[in-house]
Design an enzyme around this catalytic site. Structure first.
Site, PDB file in Angstrom:
ATOM      1  N   THR A   1       0.822  -1.207   0.000  1.00 34.55           N
ATOM      2  CA  THR A   1       0.000   0.000   0.000  1.00 34.55           C
ATOM      3  C   THR A   1       0.862   1.265   0.000  1.00 34.55           C
ATOM      4  OG1 THR A   1      -0.111  -0.270   2.373  1.00 34.55           O
ATOM      5  CG2 THR A   1      -2.048  -0.924   1.153  1.00 34.55           C
TER       6      THR A   1
ATOM      7  N   ARG B   1       8.717  -1.589  -0.002  1.00 34.80           N
ATOM      8  CA  ARG B   1       9.458  -1.302   1.221  1.00 34.80           C
ATOM      9  C   ARG B   1      10.195  -2.564   1.649  1.00 34.80           C
ATOM     10  NH1 ARG B   1       5.933   1.947   5.594  1.00 34.80           N
ATOM     11  NH2 ARG B   1       5.650   3.524   3.977  1.00 34.80           N
TER      12      ARG B   1
ATOM     13  N   SER C   1       9.036   5.811   5.096  1.00 31.90           N
ATOM     14  CA  SER C   1       8.200   6.526   6.056  1.00 31.90           C
ATOM     15  C   SER C   1       8.793   6.524   7.460  1.00 31.90           C
ATOM     16  CB  SER C   1       6.794   5.928   6.035  1.00 31.90           C
ATOM     17  OG  SER C   1       5.915   6.704   6.801  1.00 31.90           O
ATOM     18  N   HIS C   2       8.075   5.950   8.411  1.00 29.00           N
ATOM     19  CA  HIS C   2       8.467   5.985   9.820  1.00 29.00           C
ATOM     20  C   HIS C   2       9.353   4.806  10.193  1.00 29.00           C
ATOM     21  CE1 HIS C   2       4.886   3.775   8.914  1.00 29.00           C
ATOM     22  NE2 HIS C   2       5.188   2.966   9.904  1.00 29.00           N
TER      23      HIS C   2
ATOM     24  N   LYS D   1       8.316   4.618  -3.903  1.00 29.81           N
ATOM     25  CA  LYS D   1       6.927   4.585  -4.345  1.00 29.81           C
ATOM     26  C   LYS D   1       6.711   5.562  -5.483  1.00 29.81           C
ATOM     27  CE  LYS D   1       5.030   7.735  -0.890  1.00 29.81           C
ATOM     28  NZ  LYS D   1       3.870   8.007  -0.055  1.00 29.81           N
TER      29      LYS D   1
ATOM     30  N   ASP E   1       7.299  12.326  11.145  1.00 33.89           N
ATOM     31  CA  ASP E   1       7.998  11.059  10.871  1.00 33.89           C
ATOM     32  C   ASP E   1       9.071  11.228   9.789  1.00 33.89           C
ATOM     33  OD1 ASP E   1       6.371  11.235   8.618  1.00 33.89           O
ATOM     34  OD2 ASP E   1       6.177   9.061   8.459  1.00 33.89           O
TER      35      ASP E   1
ATOM     36  N   ASP F   1       9.384  10.884   6.592  1.00 32.18           N
ATOM     37  CA  ASP F   1       9.120  11.650   5.371  1.00 32.18           C
ATOM     38  C   ASP F   1       8.155  12.804   5.625  1.00 32.18           C
ATOM     39  OD1 ASP F   1       7.097   9.807   5.840  1.00 32.18           O
ATOM     40  OD2 ASP F   1       6.598   9.570   3.726  1.00 32.18           O
TER      41      ASP F   1
ATOM     42  N   ASP G   1       5.148  13.114   6.662  1.00 32.81           N
ATOM     43  CA  ASP G   1       3.711  13.118   6.382  1.00 32.81           C
ATOM     44  C   ASP G   1       2.893  12.811   7.633  1.00 32.81           C
ATOM     45  OD1 ASP G   1       4.421  10.450   6.426  1.00 32.81           O
ATOM     46  OD2 ASP G   1       3.313   9.907   4.605  1.00 32.81           O
ATOM     47  N   ARG G   2       3.522  12.215   8.660  1.00 34.70           N
ATOM     48  CA  ARG G   2       2.797  11.956   9.910  1.00 34.70           C
ATOM     49  C   ARG G   2       3.045  13.079  10.909  1.00 34.70           C
ATOM     50  NH1 ARG G   2       3.058   5.583  11.590  1.00 34.70           N
ATOM     51  NH2 ARG G   2       2.165   4.805   9.651  1.00 34.70           N
TER      52      ARG G   2
ATOM     53  N   THR H   1      -7.889   1.377   5.546  1.00 31.23           N
ATOM     54  CA  THR H   1      -6.609   1.939   5.960  1.00 31.23           C
ATOM     55  C   THR H   1      -5.744   2.274   4.752  1.00 31.23           C
ATOM     56  OG1 THR H   1      -6.664   0.731   8.011  1.00 31.23           O
ATOM     57  CG2 THR H   1      -4.500   1.379   7.239  1.00 31.23           C
TER      58      THR H   1
ATOM     59  N   GLU I   1      -5.935   7.144  12.311  1.00 32.95           N
ATOM     60  CA  GLU I   1      -5.491   7.027  13.697  1.00 32.95           C
ATOM     61  C   GLU I   1      -3.976   6.926  13.814  1.00 32.95           C
ATOM     62  OE1 GLU I   1      -3.903   4.011  14.562  1.00 32.95           O
ATOM     63  OE2 GLU I   1      -4.260   3.410  12.477  1.00 32.95           O
TER      64      GLU I   1
ATOM     65  N   LYS J   1      -0.976  12.563   3.354  1.00 31.04           N
ATOM     66  CA  LYS J   1      -1.101  13.191   4.656  1.00 31.04           C
ATOM     67  C   LYS J   1       0.051  14.174   4.803  1.00 31.04           C
ATOM     68  CE  LYS J   1       0.718   8.902   6.514  1.00 31.04           C
ATOM     69  NZ  LYS J   1       0.052   7.618   6.279  1.00 31.04           N
TER      70      LYS J   1
ATOM     71  N   ARG K   1      -2.623  -5.519  14.593  1.00 30.24           N
ATOM     72  CA  ARG K   1      -3.048  -4.254  15.179  1.00 30.24           C
ATOM     73  C   ARG K   1      -4.450  -4.426  15.757  1.00 30.24           C
ATOM     74  NH1 ARG K   1       1.125  -1.384  13.540  1.00 30.24           N
ATOM     75  NH2 ARG K   1       1.654  -1.016  11.345  1.00 30.24           N
TER      76      ARG K   1
HETATM   77  C1  G1P Z   1       0.267   1.929   8.602  1.00 28.68           C
HETATM   78  C2  G1P Z   1      -0.897   2.654   9.238  1.00 28.68           C
HETATM   79  C3  G1P Z   1      -1.805   3.200   8.159  1.00 28.68           C
HETATM   80  C4  G1P Z   1      -1.004   4.083   7.211  1.00 28.68           C
HETATM   81  C5  G1P Z   1       0.202   3.329   6.678  1.00 28.68           C
HETATM   82  C6  G1P Z   1       1.103   4.214   5.864  1.00 28.68           C
HETATM   83  O1  G1P Z   1      -0.202   0.864   7.812  1.00 28.68           O
HETATM   84  O2  G1P Z   1      -1.605   1.825  10.109  1.00 28.68           O
HETATM   85  O3  G1P Z   1      -2.845   3.911   8.748  1.00 28.68           O
HETATM   86  O4  G1P Z   1      -1.788   4.496   6.137  1.00 28.68           O
HETATM   87  O5  G1P Z   1       0.964   2.809   7.770  1.00 28.68           O
HETATM   88  O6  G1P Z   1       1.602   5.280   6.628  1.00 28.68           O
HETATM   89  P1  G1P Z   1      -0.266  -0.656   8.351  1.00 28.68           P
HETATM   90  O7  G1P Z   1       1.118  -1.036   8.789  1.00 28.68           O
HETATM   91  O8  G1P Z   1      -1.223  -0.655   9.499  1.00 28.68           O
HETATM   92  O9  G1P Z   1      -0.773  -1.438   7.173  1.00 28.68           O
HETATM   93 ZN    ZN Z   2       5.474   8.742   6.571  1.00 33.02          ZN
END
Ligand code: G1P
Ligand code: ZN
Length: 543
Positions: free
Chosen positions: A18, A22, A113-114, A126, A277, A279, A281-282, A344, A364, A376, A496
């Protein structure tokens, strides 16, 4: 000959998730691994030939090396114009903005990302489409299909470009602009938010503490909060992007930013805090003695939209990801605007934003955003909150407590069980799915089930159906638990568990979150058999 064709067999069959592809850094370091995926992008998006491409990353380990390869591949694949951030840096939201601003065909963003960085950490790539948002599933499927077919890739043999120097260069037939990563984004922020009010609030002596976690948000935060809005030097901490994020976990939540949470406690603490975070975006927002949940953040921004120039008089709809608390739903109802519940992942918001059905959305997982970009946006969220604080002349805590008094409080917490075997994760979900039929109207840990399903979503714009997006169990009185497996991890499975409990009683709203959620936590265990199926008694990360 401006470029060579490498016939060496690339590593085929890389499936983007998604959030793109990665993987561990070591995986990306395999010969021809990155090149296969990048060539697949050029195959799946033929418009890139002769078009404009945006390029940048969060500065993590491998960023610059990978960027040089992509630059050479872009030239050899006939991209006409390429904009790349100075030093290879672009936050994800800034990249999204540049794609839109320059009507680019798309953008390639290098980030995990994070997730931690460095040689032992993660790397990611991406592709974002012309609307500035993450590639839709149709496109990621096409990229994946292309990765299976790539037998060779195109690469210019021109020397590396100096990414330290802002300016235009001709590069193997492609026009390359090395751009200030912050400039255009900063102009956009100024157009959207009440900078005068924020400036006055800061000039009156209010204090800020922003933590960039050694990631790409640093240069953005310095420019906006210190240079443009007048916050004193050192309001932004950990501002220089480091390839390994100084060994930290660049995820803005109370667990990974425990020191920021501490700093925000007690008399003399700053008035406003935020972290971003890898990049940028969080976001996590804090006030003095107050940690805001992302679900509440979304609800409060919606309720106060009239105070934010970007939304004034034009908020017609909001959206939240399914596991996000339903706090924003009450606000939408009161405002008489639409409220969408999506799976999500940010990409589901894209169609709604493009169609003008929503202007504000959030998750969330410390993700908040709006219709100015298609990602985001962490820095924007902090600015939007400062806008509220400055205009309302109230602290973060006062604003949120007033909100709860009006709409009720949705206590909320996420419990993550990390590093499970893939099999264990699957067993938990299978256990839950097997229990769904007949669950409604039964009691679980004393709570009466009112809804039990495996969330499916039909996109109201393009009609596409996404199934099995998470197990949703709702209880009478407004409690809820949601279960899903992470789609972004690079090792094993992460379960989760999302817990929510609603109360309209102001006297109950001051409780500690985990104790307010006690009954739902017990119901979650009874339903999923987390201990029996995984051997775990406690979650690894509680946010
Ligand atoms: C996680 C977060 C989700 C967010 C995604 C990308 O994905 O839960 O809300 O969109 O990172 O930042 P997950 O690891 O839960 O699939
Ligand atoms: Zn990020």
């Amino acid at each position: 000959m401006p470029h060579t064709i490498h016939a060496t067999q690339p590593i085929q069959g890389q499936k983007p998730g998604t959030s793109g592809l990665r993987k561990k850094v070591a995986v990306f370091q395999q010969p021809h691994f990155l090149e296969n995926f990048v060539q697949a992008i050029f195959l799946a998006v033929p418009e890139l030939k002769g078009g404009t491409l945006i390029l940048g990353g969060d500065g993590r380990y491998l960023n610059e090396i990978a960027l040089q390869t992509i630059l050479k591949m872009a030239a050899a694949n006939g991209v006409a114009r390429l904009l790349v951030g100075q030093h290879g840096l672009l936050s994800t939201p800034a990249a999204s903005h540049l794609i839109r601003l320059h009507q680019a065909v798309g953008g390639i963003i290098l980030s995990a990302s994070h997730n931690p960085g460095g040689p032992q950490g993660d790397f990611g790539i991406k592709f974002n489409a012309g609307n500035g948002g993450p590639a839709p599933e149709k496109l990621t499927d096409a990229i994946y299909a292309a990765t299976l077919q790539v037998h060779e890739y195109h690469l210019s043999n021109a020397p590396d470009i100096d990414l330290a120097v802002v300016g235009e260069v001709e590069f193997a037939g492609m026009r390359v602009s090395v751009v200030d990563p912050v400039a255009d984004y900063a102009v956009l922020m100024q157009q959207l938010l009440d900078f005068d009010a924020i400036r006055a609030w800061i000039a009156a002596g209010h204090t800020l503490r922003l933590d960039a976690l050694h990631a790409v948000g640093g240069p953005y935060a310095i420019r906006l909060f210190e240079d443009m809005l007048g916050a004193p030097m050192n309001s932004v901490r950990n501002a220089a992007p480091q390839p390994d994020f100084a060994g930290g976990h660049p995820d803005p939540n109370p667990v990974y930013c425990a020191d920021l949470v501490d700093t925000m406690q007690g008399r003399g603490a700053p008035d406003f805090g935020a972290a971003f975070d890898g990049d940028a975006d969080r976001n996590m927002i804090l006030g003095r003695d107050f940690v805001l949940t992302p679900s509440d953040s979304l609800a409060v921004l919606a309720a106060n939209a009239a105070l934010i120039p970007q939304f004034k008089g034009r908020l017609t709809g909001v959206a939240r990801s399914m596991p996000t608390s339903r706090a924003v739903d009450s606000v939408a109802k009161a405002l008489g605007i639409d409220c969408y519940e999506t799976p999500t992942g940010w990409k589901f918001f894209g169609n709604l934003l493009d169609a003008g059905r929503i202007q504000l959305c959030g998750e969330e997982s410390y993700g908040t955003g709006a219709d100015h970009v298609r990602e985001k946006d962490g820095i924007w969220a902090a600015l939007a909150w400062l806008n509220l604080v400055a205009v309302r002349k109230q602290s973060v805590a006062q604003i949120v407590q007033a909100h709860w008094a009006q709409f009720g409080r949705h206590f909320y917490s996420r419990h993550d069980y990390e590093g499970l075997s893939v099999a264990a994760g699957d067993v938990v979900l299978a256990t839950l799915r097997s229990k769904l039929p007949g669950l409604v109207n039964t009691l679980v840990a004393g709570l009466c089930v009112t809804l039990a399903d495996d969330f499916a979503y039909t996109d109201s714009v393009d009609g596409s159906l996404s199934q099995q997006q998470g197990i949703r169990i709702e209880f009478a009185g407004g409690s809820r638990v949601v279960f899903r497996l992470s789609g972004t991890g690079t090792e094993g499975a992460t379960l989760r568990v999302y817990l929510e409990h609603y109360t309209a009683e102001v006297s109950e709203q001051a409780q500690e979150t985990q104790s307010a959620l006690k009954a739902v936590i017990a119901a979650a265990e009874e339903l999923a058999g987390i201990y029996a199926n995984t051997g775990r008694t406690v979650a690894d990360v509680v946010t």
